[in-house]
Scaffold this motif. Structure first.
Motif, mmCIF file in Angstrom:
data_model
loop_
_atom_site.group_PDB
_atom_site.id
_atom_site.type_symbol
_atom_site.label_atom_id
_atom_site.label_comp_id
_atom_site.label_asym_id
_atom_site.label_seq_id
_atom_site.Cartn_x
_atom_site.Cartn_y
_atom_site.Cartn_z
ATOM 1 N N ALA A 32 24.219 31.159 -26.552
ATOM 2 C CA ALA A 32 23.318 30.291 -27.882
ATOM 3 C C ALA A 32 24.217 30.226 -28.840
ATOM 4 O O ALA A 32 23.817 29.468 -29.407
ATOM 5 N N ARG A 33 25.572 30.863 -29.390
ATOM 6 C CA ARG A 33 26.389 30.900 -30.811
ATOM 7 C C ARG A 33 27.471 29.197 -29.745
ATOM 8 O O ARG A 33 28.255 29.480 -30.679
ATOM 9 N N SER A 34 27.639 29.688 -28.637
ATOM 10 C CA SER A 34 28.478 28.568 -28.379
ATOM 11 C C SER A 34 28.965 28.286 -28.746
ATOM 12 O O SER A 34 27.647 26.696 -29.476
ATOM 13 N N HIS A 35 30.288 26.750 -28.606
ATOM 14 C CA HIS A 35 29.970 25.923 -29.939
ATOM 15 C C HIS A 35 30.835 24.315 -28.502
ATOM 16 O O HIS A 35 30.292 23.427 -28.863
ATOM 17 N N PHE A 36 30.171 25.572 -27.918
ATOM 18 C CA PHE A 36 30.133 23.796 -26.781
ATOM 19 C C PHE A 36 29.063 23.652 -25.979
ATOM 20 O O PHE A 36 28.179 24.488 -25.479
ATOM 21 N N LEU A 37 28.377 22.365 -26.636
ATOM 22 C CA LEU A 37 26.857 21.811 -26.266
ATOM 23 C C LEU A 37 26.004 22.843 -24.943
ATOM 24 O O LEU A 37 25.079 22.958 -25.449
ATOM 25 N N PRO A 38 26.799 22.138 -23.986
ATOM 26 C CA PRO A 38 25.616 22.045 -22.433
ATOM 27 C C PRO A 38 25.534 23.815 -22.714
ATOM 28 O O PRO A 38 24.415 24.092 -22.303
ATOM 29 N N LEU A 39 26.341 24.371 -22.567
ATOM 30 C CA LEU A 39 26.198 25.845 -22.656
ATOM 31 C C LEU A 39 25.409 26.331 -23.655
ATOM 32 O O LEU A 39 24.789 27.226 -23.211
ATOM 33 N N ARG A 40 25.070 25.934 -24.747
ATOM 34 C CA ARG A 40 24.550 26.569 -25.476
ATOM 35 C C ARG A 40 22.976 25.970 -25.115
ATOM 36 O O ARG A 40 22.343 26.731 -25.893
ATOM 37 N N TRP A 41 22.802 24.470 -25.009
ATOM 38 C CA TRP A 41 21.557 24.609 -24.113
ATOM 39 C C TRP A 41 21.350 25.342 -23.090
ATOM 40 O O TRP A 41 20.075 25.708 -22.965
ATOM 41 N N ILE A 42 21.685 26.126 -22.559
ATOM 42 C CA ILE A 42 21.852 27.003 -21.320
ATOM 43 C C ILE A 42 21.185 27.978 -21.768
ATOM 44 O O ILE A 42 20.216 28.630 -21.101
ATOM 45 N N GLY A 43 22.379 28.692 -22.908
ATOM 46 C CA GLY A 43 21.757 29.371 -23.082
ATOM 47 C C GLY A 43 20.470 29.940 -23.826
ATOM 48 O O GLY A 43 19.329 30.703 -23.958
ATOM 49 N N LYS A 44 19.888 28.915 -24.932
ATOM 50 C CA LYS A 44 18.708 28.805 -25.130
ATOM 51 C C LYS A 44 17.743 27.920 -24.398
ATOM 52 O O LYS A 44 16.690 29.422 -24.955
ATOM 53 N N ALA A 45 17.860 27.509 -23.588
ATOM 54 C CA ALA A 45 16.422 27.603 -22.552
ATOM 55 C C ALA A 45 16.562 28.552 -21.794
ATOM 56 O O ALA A 45 15.258 28.972 -22.312
ATOM 57 N N TYR A 46 17.509 29.348 -21.565
ATOM 58 C CA TYR A 46 17.646 30.721 -21.002
ATOM 59 C C TYR A 46 16.288 31.849 -22.011
ATOM 60 O O TYR A 46 15.273 32.402 -20.961
ATOM 61 N N ILE A 47 16.628 31.883 -23.424
ATOM 62 C CA ILE A 47 15.792 32.338 -24.288
ATOM 63 C C ILE A 47 14.312 31.762 -23.848
ATOM 64 O O ILE A 47 13.752 33.350 -24.414
ATOM 65 N N SER A 48 14.773 30.625 -24.012
ATOM 66 C CA SER A 48 12.442 30.239 -24.990
ATOM 67 C C SER A 48 12.629 30.336 -23.630
ATOM 68 O O SER A 48 11.138 30.594 -23.858
ATOM 69 N N VAL A 49 12.660 30.139 -22.580
ATOM 70 C CA VAL A 49 12.331 29.449 -21.204
ATOM 71 C C VAL A 49 11.064 31.468 -20.560
ATOM 72 O O VAL A 49 10.105 31.693 -20.767
ATOM 73 N N VAL A 50 12.481 32.056 -20.509
ATOM 74 C CA VAL A 50 12.158 33.334 -19.988
ATOM 75 C C VAL A 50 10.698 34.164 -21.200
ATOM 76 O O VAL A 50 10.235 34.723 -20.475
ATOM 77 N N ARG A 51 10.971 33.822 -22.424
ATOM 78 C CA ARG A 51 10.162 34.606 -23.144
ATOM 79 C C ARG A 51 8.694 33.590 -23.543
ATOM 80 O O ARG A 51 7.447 34.328 -23.279
ATOM 81 N N GLY A 52 8.689 32.272 -23.188
ATOM 82 C CA GLY A 52 7.376 31.857 -23.175
ATOM 83 C C GLY A 52 6.177 32.285 -22.214
ATOM 84 O O GLY A 52 4.717 31.529 -22.377
ATOM 85 N N ILE A 53 6.676 33.019 -21.299
ATOM 86 C CA ILE A 53 6.054 32.106 -19.782
ATOM 87 C C ILE A 53 5.286 33.800 -19.629
ATOM 88 O O ILE A 53 6.366 35.155 -19.678
ATOM 89 N N PRO A 54 3.984 34.251 -19.105
ATOM 90 C CA PRO A 54 3.649 35.922 -18.572
ATOM 91 C C PRO A 54 5.285 36.936 -18.009
ATOM 92 O O PRO A 54 5.508 35.836 -16.878
ATOM 93 N N ASP A 55 5.162 37.920 -18.248
ATOM 94 C CA ASP A 55 6.787 38.381 -17.602
ATOM 95 C C ASP A 55 6.055 37.838 -15.714
ATOM 96 O O ASP A 55 7.253 38.513 -15.139
ATOM 97 N N ILE A 56 5.072 38.953 -16.046
ATOM 98 C CA ILE A 56 4.481 38.861 -14.236
ATOM 99 C C ILE A 56 4.736 37.681 -13.631
ATOM 100 O O ILE A 56 5.367 38.008 -12.814
ATOM 101 N N ALA A 57 4.645 36.965 -13.872
ATOM 102 C CA ALA A 57 4.730 35.360 -13.522
ATOM 103 C C ALA A 57 5.996 35.460 -12.842
ATOM 104 O O ALA A 57 6.067 35.282 -11.932
ATOM 105 N N PHE A 58 6.474 36.136 -13.720
ATOM 106 C CA PHE A 58 8.742 35.215 -13.165
ATOM 107 C C PHE A 58 8.919 36.993 -12.402
ATOM 108 O O PHE A 58 9.578 36.544 -11.447
#
Lengths: 268, 268
Positions: A32-58
């Protein structure tokens, strides 16, 4: 006996999951801190998607999804000349050579495979939480420290390894210790993933016969079983609290934070 | 069956209105959306009632924990520790079997063995404990000057609490409380997976998502639908809490008026 082993299962899961999740989290935060844009997107998406949804569903999702993903990959490698579709109506069909675990495998292989899936699932979900915490911690390291490193001529990579990573832990620890508590409290969900953990045994032993029609020689005991589990978890969290407070005190030592300053004053 | 017919048949299925027989094969997207959405009724019911009721108990518990009296402080501390230190999942199981065995002696407990009241009761106590800890932290960080000013104006006792301490406490606690609300809604998915029985397949959103995933053996459709519903719910919660936050801060100068920034950290 199996019941007592199941406590071991829970502890083993914690012992394996915690470092794996930490690694996932570290990777996520660094991405998420990377200077390479796609990598940054992956990092941020990973953080926010998993966090916004009940963990039990995951938990419920990943166990099937990972299983199917592994079988699909093996299927593509082992049976390249298979021409039927994978999804036939409500069935997921791969060739027999790609089945995981193999149909004739002994029981312990099945159990281990289930356990590994559970560990991976926990690591993915908690890795996202850890990534969130560590991302915040990396942001919290004073800019002056990083600028000083740069002015000494360190490269970005050197700054990251020598300055940022050693200093971020003190900022990350409150969040990570919170996460450890959450992880402990998520372990009962194991039984949903099909692993024989402590909750599983309560249901298993209680359901020999339908409770409505049996005369237990003793009163309804599952209540006491769960009470014991509650106490077990309470003691476990209390113990963790004490240990984590010790670690925090040690990490604070010599850091440029208010607590570190207070420690210095107390010694002086 | 057209999609509209599906919605009229299954829209309120989770509370027992409409078509009783769940679809068994040839699942359409529309059916999955409708049934999982119908299950959300339960999640919203649990979340809203637990939040509203828990709010009052949490205020009381926070005041108790901050009180000087030993007999008020200790029970509050233990209450918070017990519910924050143990897994919600185990709490559900324990409560269910506790109510089940109490039912035999006191018919008063009969309604509490159903998910609608029993699980709500557990969630209510659980969120009261978590919120109580948040409110306690806020009570501790009320600016000393505010209380001194209240004293100087001759306010005391309940008037001082109602006009100075309580509003300030809420204002300080609000961002963390918003987080707690979001995670409480996530936690509602556990209600039907802990001991409480599902009568006539009237379950919550996760129950239906799990149902579809089991039947179709394809987790890639129902769980993302569930996730979408929860993200929507989270956005609504953030919006509503943001409105309250604006009202709580309305007397502050507008340019210093910080917008409520939600950084969901893990709480549970």
């Amino acid at each position: 006996m199996g019941m007592y082993w199941s406590v071991g299962t829970v502890l083993l899961l914690l012992a394996i999951t915690a470092p794996v999740a930490l690694a996932f989290g570290f990777g996520g935060a660094a991405a998420a801190r990377s200077h390479f844009l796609p990598l940054r997107w992956i990092g941020k998406a990973y953080i926010s998607v998993v966090r916004g949804i009940p963990d039990i569903a995951f938990f419920l999702f990943f166990v099937i999804a990972l299983d199917q993903a592994f079988e699909y990959i093996r299927h593509r490698i082992k049976c390249p000349d298979w021409d039927e579709p994978i999804r036939q109506g409500s069935d997921f069909v791969v060739c027999t050579a790609a089945k995981l675990p193999q149909g004739n495998a002994p029981q312990w292989v099945h159990e281990t495979y289930g356990f590994v899936l559970a560990v991976l699932t926990f690591a993915i979900v908690f890795g996202a939480f850890a990534a969130n915490v560590m991302y915040g911690a990396m942001q919290a390291v004073p800019k002056g420290q990083l600028e000083t490193a740069e002015s000494y001529g360190m490269s970005r990579r050197q700054t990251f390894r020598r300055i940022l990573v050693p200093q971020m832990w003190v900022y990350a620890l409150p969040g990570l210790s919170n996460l450890w508590m959450v992880l402990i409290k998520a372990t009962p969900l194991l039984f949903l993933l099909g692993v024989e953990d402590i909750v599983y045994w309560a249901r298993e032993l209680g359901s020999f016969k339908s409770p409505r029609f049996t005369d237990y020689p003793h009163a309804e005991w599952r209540m006491w079983y769960f009470l014991a589990l509650l106490v077990f978890y309470l003691c476990f969290t209390k113990l963790s609290e004490i240990v984590l407070a010790k670690i925090m005190a040690r990490l604070t030592h010599g850091q440029a934070t208010a607590a570190g300053e207070a420690q210095r004053r107390a010694q002086a | 069956m057209t999609c509209w017919e599906t919605i009229t048949a299954y829209g309120l299925r989770s509370i027992g209105i409409g078509e009783q027989l769940l679809p068994r094969s040839d699942f359409t997207l529309c059916q999955q959306f409708t049934l999982i959405g119908s299950g959300m009724i339960w999640n919203i019911y649990f979340g809203v009632f637990a939040l509203v009721l828990g709010f009052f108990l949490a205020t009381a518990v926070a005041m108790g924990k901050a009180s000087k009296s030993f007999w008020l402080r200790k029970p509050s501390e233990w209450f918070i520790f017990a519910f924050r230190g143990s897994p919600l999942f185990i709490q559900f199981f324990f409560a269910y079997f506790l109510f089940l065995s109490l039912k035999g002696q006191f018919p008063f407990f009969t309604p509490l063995t159903s998910a609608a009241y029993g699980a709500l009761f557990v969630l209510f106590l659980n969120t009261a404990a978590y919120t109580g800890e948040i409110f306690y932290g806020a009570l501790q960080s009320i600016p000393k000057g505010d209380i001194e000013a209240a004293d100087a104006y001759g306010l005391s006792g309940f008037t001082r609490f109602r006009r100075v301490i309580w509003p300030t406490m809420l204002r300080l606690a609000w961002p963390a409380y918003t987080n707690e609300a979001i995670f409480l809604f996530h936690a509602t998915t556990l209600a039907f997976f802990g001991g409480f029985p599902i009568l006539k397949q009237r379950g919550d959103a996760l129950y239906y998502a799990n149902y579809f995933a089991d039947k179709t053996f394809n987790p890639f459709v129902p769980y993302p639908i569930l996730a979408g519903y929860f993200i929507l719910l989270t956005l609504v919660v953030i919006g509503l809490f943001g409105l309250v936050n604006t009202r709580l801060n309305r007397h502050l100068p507008q340019e210093r008026h910080k917008k409520l920034r939600i950084k969901p950290q893990v709480i549970r």
